[in-house]
Motif scaffolding. Structure first.
Motif, PDB file in Angstrom:
ATOM      1  N   LEU A  68       1.126  -0.620   0.488  1.00 49.87           N
ATOM      2  CA  LEU A  68      -0.036   0.099   0.469  1.00 49.87           C
ATOM      3  C   LEU A  68       0.788   0.877  -0.386  1.00 49.87           C
ATOM      4  CD1 LEU A  68      -3.308  -1.054   2.157  1.00 49.87           C
ATOM      5  CD2 LEU A  68      -3.094  -0.637   0.145  1.00 49.87           C
ATOM      6  N   THR A  69       2.542   1.387   0.258  1.00 49.09           N
ATOM      7  CA  THR A  69       3.287   2.492  -0.296  1.00 49.09           C
ATOM      8  C   THR A  69       3.265   2.526  -1.660  1.00 49.09           C
ATOM      9  OG1 THR A  69       5.174   1.202   0.729  1.00 49.09           O
ATOM     10  CG2 THR A  69       3.637   2.121   2.311  1.00 49.09           C
ATOM     11  N   LEU A  70       3.447   1.525  -2.043  1.00 54.35           N
ATOM     12  CA  LEU A  70       3.498   1.264  -3.638  1.00 54.35           C
ATOM     13  C   LEU A  70       2.968   1.624  -4.941  1.00 54.35           C
ATOM     14  CD1 LEU A  70       5.453  -2.099  -2.985  1.00 54.35           C
ATOM     15  CD2 LEU A  70       6.551   0.551  -2.943  1.00 54.35           C
ATOM     16  N   PRO A  71       2.859   3.148  -5.247  1.00 55.03           N
ATOM     17  CA  PRO A  71       2.182   3.659  -6.286  1.00 55.03           C
ATOM     18  C   PRO A  71       1.344   2.396  -7.950  1.00 55.03           C
ATOM     19  CG  PRO A  71       3.789   5.353  -5.619  1.00 55.03           C
ATOM     20  CD  PRO A  71       4.008   3.675  -5.424  1.00 55.03           C
ATOM     21  N   ASN A  72       2.750   1.866  -7.959  1.00 54.14           N
ATOM     22  CA  ASN A  72       2.852   0.413  -9.111  1.00 54.14           C
ATOM     23  C   ASN A  72       1.140  -0.347  -8.527  1.00 54.14           C
ATOM     24  OD1 ASN A  72       4.877   1.841 -10.136  1.00 54.14           O
ATOM     25  ND2 ASN A  72       5.711  -0.352 -10.338  1.00 54.14           N
ATOM     26  N   TYR A  73       0.829  -0.744  -7.535  1.00 55.37           N
ATOM     27  CA  TYR A  73      -0.040  -1.554  -7.010  1.00 55.37           C
ATOM     28  C   TYR A  73      -1.308  -0.647  -6.753  1.00 55.37           C
ATOM     29  CZ  TYR A  73       2.960  -5.194  -6.753  1.00 55.37           C
ATOM     30  OH  TYR A  73       4.252  -5.675  -7.242  1.00 55.37           O
ATOM     31  N   THR A  74      -1.111   0.373  -5.956  1.00 55.56           N
ATOM     32  CA  THR A  74      -2.195   1.210  -5.455  1.00 55.56           C
ATOM     33  C   THR A  74      -2.971   1.946  -6.481  1.00 55.56           C
ATOM     34  OG1 THR A  74      -0.649   3.351  -5.091  1.00 55.56           O
ATOM     35  CG2 THR A  74      -1.251   2.182  -3.147  1.00 55.56           C
ATOM     36  N   ASP A  75      -2.232   2.747  -7.732  1.00 59.99           N
ATOM     37  CA  ASP A  75      -2.540   2.967  -9.259  1.00 59.99           C
ATOM     38  C   ASP A  75      -3.437   1.837  -9.258  1.00 59.99           C
ATOM     39  OD1 ASP A  75      -1.726   5.232  -8.713  1.00 59.99           O
ATOM     40  OD2 ASP A  75       0.236   4.991 -10.073  1.00 59.99           O
ATOM     41  N   ASN A  76      -3.033   0.682  -9.691  1.00 55.18           N
ATOM     42  CA  ASN A  76      -4.177  -0.466  -9.778  1.00 55.18           C
ATOM     43  C   ASN A  76      -5.535  -0.617  -9.601  1.00 55.18           C
ATOM     44  OD1 ASN A  76      -3.795  -2.063 -11.924  1.00 55.18           O
ATOM     45  ND2 ASN A  76      -3.940  -3.882 -10.468  1.00 55.18           N
ATOM     46  N   PHE A  77      -5.055  -0.267  -8.036  1.00 57.67           N
ATOM     47  CA  PHE A  77      -6.131  -0.850  -7.378  1.00 57.67           C
ATOM     48  C   PHE A  77      -7.144   0.597  -7.560  1.00 57.67           C
ATOM     49  CE2 PHE A  77      -3.708  -2.581  -4.109  1.00 57.67           C
ATOM     50  CZ  PHE A  77      -3.915  -3.797  -4.363  1.00 57.67           C
ATOM     51  N   LEU A  78      -6.882   1.084  -7.807  1.00 58.70           N
ATOM     52  CA  LEU A  78      -7.572   2.183  -8.183  1.00 58.70           C
ATOM     53  C   LEU A  78      -8.355   2.909  -9.735  1.00 58.70           C
ATOM     54  CD1 LEU A  78      -5.435   5.855  -6.340  1.00 58.70           C
ATOM     55  CD2 LEU A  78      -7.779   4.647  -5.786  1.00 58.70           C
ATOM     56  N   ARG A  79      -7.288   2.385  -9.844  1.00 54.53           N
ATOM     57  CA  ARG A  79      -8.082   1.777 -11.885  1.00 54.53           C
ATOM     58  C   ARG A  79      -9.109   1.124 -12.286  1.00 54.53           C
ATOM     59  NH1 ARG A  79      -2.599   2.139 -13.364  1.00 54.53           N
ATOM     60  NH2 ARG A  79      -2.419  -0.222 -13.762  1.00 54.53           N
ATOM     61  N   GLY A  80      -9.025  -0.134 -11.248  1.00 58.13           N
ATOM     62  CA  GLY A  80      -9.886  -1.659 -11.427  1.00 58.13           C
ATOM     63  C   GLY A  80     -11.064  -1.120  -9.629  1.00 58.13           C
ATOM     64  N   GLY A  81     -11.407   0.526  -9.747  1.00 56.74           N
ATOM     65  CA  GLY A  81     -12.080   0.546  -9.395  1.00 56.74           C
ATOM     66  C   GLY A  81     -13.000   1.080  -7.537  1.00 56.74           C
ATOM     67  N   PHE A  82     -11.281   0.502  -7.061  1.00 62.32           N
ATOM     68  CA  PHE A  82     -11.005   1.035  -5.835  1.00 62.32           C
ATOM     69  C   PHE A  82     -10.893   2.643  -5.379  1.00 62.32           C
ATOM     70  CE2 PHE A  82     -10.138  -3.489  -6.046  1.00 62.32           C
ATOM     71  CZ  PHE A  82     -10.888  -4.380  -4.977  1.00 62.32           C
ATOM     72  N   THR A  83     -11.399   2.700  -4.537  1.00 61.38           N
ATOM     73  CA  THR A  83     -11.449   4.181  -3.631  1.00 61.38           C
ATOM     74  C   THR A  83     -10.551   4.303  -3.230  1.00 61.38           C
ATOM     75  OG1 THR A  83     -12.528   4.262  -1.738  1.00 61.38           O
ATOM     76  CG2 THR A  83     -13.954   4.502  -4.050  1.00 61.38           C
ATOM     77  N   GLU A  84      -9.774   5.806  -2.435  1.00 60.17           N
ATOM     78  CA  GLU A  84      -8.541   6.228  -1.426  1.00 60.17           C
ATOM     79  C   GLU A  84      -8.890   5.258  -0.574  1.00 60.17           C
ATOM     80  OE1 GLU A  84      -5.982   7.649  -2.098  1.00 60.17           O
ATOM     81  OE2 GLU A  84      -5.780   8.097  -4.383  1.00 60.17           O
ATOM     82  N   ASP A  85     -10.762   5.753  -0.115  1.00 64.49           N
ATOM     83  CA  ASP A  85     -11.029   4.969   1.377  1.00 64.49           C
ATOM     84  C   ASP A  85     -10.016   3.126   1.500  1.00 64.49           C
ATOM     85  OD1 ASP A  85     -11.766   7.520   1.968  1.00 64.49           O
ATOM     86  OD2 ASP A  85     -13.916   7.165   1.941  1.00 64.49           O
TER      87      ASP A  85
END
Length: 288
Positions: free
Chosen positions: A207-224
């Motif tokens: 969760l500190t690595l943008p490659n993964y967090t950006d992928n989650f956000l692209r997949g429909g997850f939110t910052e929350d």
């Protein structure tokens, strides 16, 4: 996917950092463990962390059938010429037993990190020149351009920390033939609070690595979903936890979404350098 590659990797594999250890005192233990994984019926061992060809050599030598792959080898840490030479040497002695899994890693861990897509293209060009066949290399692809590159310049993709929905998305881009072999973290724990606590502990770094967090956000997850160790929704989407039937059902979701193979990583709260052999035995029985 080619039938030969499908036969090589099998349906299930084990993802492990511990098996890539270079500690000479552990060599016998690692060889014995690899031989047991082969006996249990796993098709592939994926050597976690920024592993390299050399990490697979003693394990290949200790077994007769099971394949080994890097998941993943950082293109910043291991030069293409070195990788190609080591690949060729292993191929001469033990043909068709090794797959070169490559990734661009993360800016946090690589000072050289610049224009990662272009860097990967250049790395693949160098492997082409050195004679490493595209059919024996895989890319750790998350975003669309990287998935397209895996389709066009490799045998397929080994995405890490993804959902069944991402698996379906990858399959749509890849088409029918390339290998799609996602990693899936498994928590053999039926208590929801305990299972999710173990999962959050394992997820914290990612969760500190943008490659993964950006992928989650692209997949429909939110910052929350990405705060406080990850929401229950996120945890339940990227981990398989619970009893045998529940875990088996989660595994089947990935295959239904288009996966050819699953690289299973046991999460139990112990160090990733440990070898959770009893859990691997339980998983093998569960998936039989």
């Amino acid at each position: 996917m080619s039938s030969a590659l499908k036969e090589t990797v099998g349906r299930y594999g084990i993802w492990s950092v511990g098996l890539r250890s270079e500690d000479p005192s552990r060599r016998g233990e690692l060889a014995e463990t690899a031989a047991e994984l082969e006996q249990l019926g796993y098709g592939t061992v994926w050597l976690g962390g920024s592993s390299a060809v050399r990490n697979a050599v003693p394990l290949v030598e200790a077994t007769s059938r099971i394949a080994f792959g890097t998941s993943i080898q950082s293109i910043w840490q291991h030069p293409a010429a070195e990788s190609a030479a080591d690949f060729a040497a292993l191929e001469r002695t033990h043909p068709d037993r090794f797959l070169l899994g490559l990734g661009v890693a993360h800016a946090k861990f690589a000072a050289e990190y610049r224009r990662p897509h272009s860097a990967m293209v250049s790395y693949l060009d160098a492997l082409d020149t050195a004679g490493v066949p595209a059919g024996r290399r895989l890319l750790a692809s998350l975003g669309p351009r990287s998935i397209e590159l895996a389709r066009d310049r490799a045998a397929g993709t080994i995405p890490y920390l993804v959902t069944p929905e991402h698996t379906a998305y990858s399959r749509e881009i890849l088409g029918e033939t390339p290998l799609l072999a996602p990693e899936l973290k498994v928590v053999l724990e039926t208590d929801p609070s305990r299972a999710r606590a173990l999962a959050r502990e394992a997820l914290a770094l990612y969760l500190t690595l943008p490659n993964y967090t950006d992928n989650f956000l692209r997949g429909g997850f939110t910052e929350d979903d990405l705060t406080d160790g990850g929401s229950d929704r996120l945890i339940d989407a990227v981990f398989a936890w619970g009893g045998e039937a529940t875990i088996r059902a989660r595994v089947d979701e990935y295959f239904a979404a288009g996966a050819d193979h699953l690289a299973l990583q046991v999460v139990d709260g112990d160090s990733r350098q440990d070898l959770p052999r009893q859990a691997w035995r339980e998983l093998a029985a569960l998936l039989d």
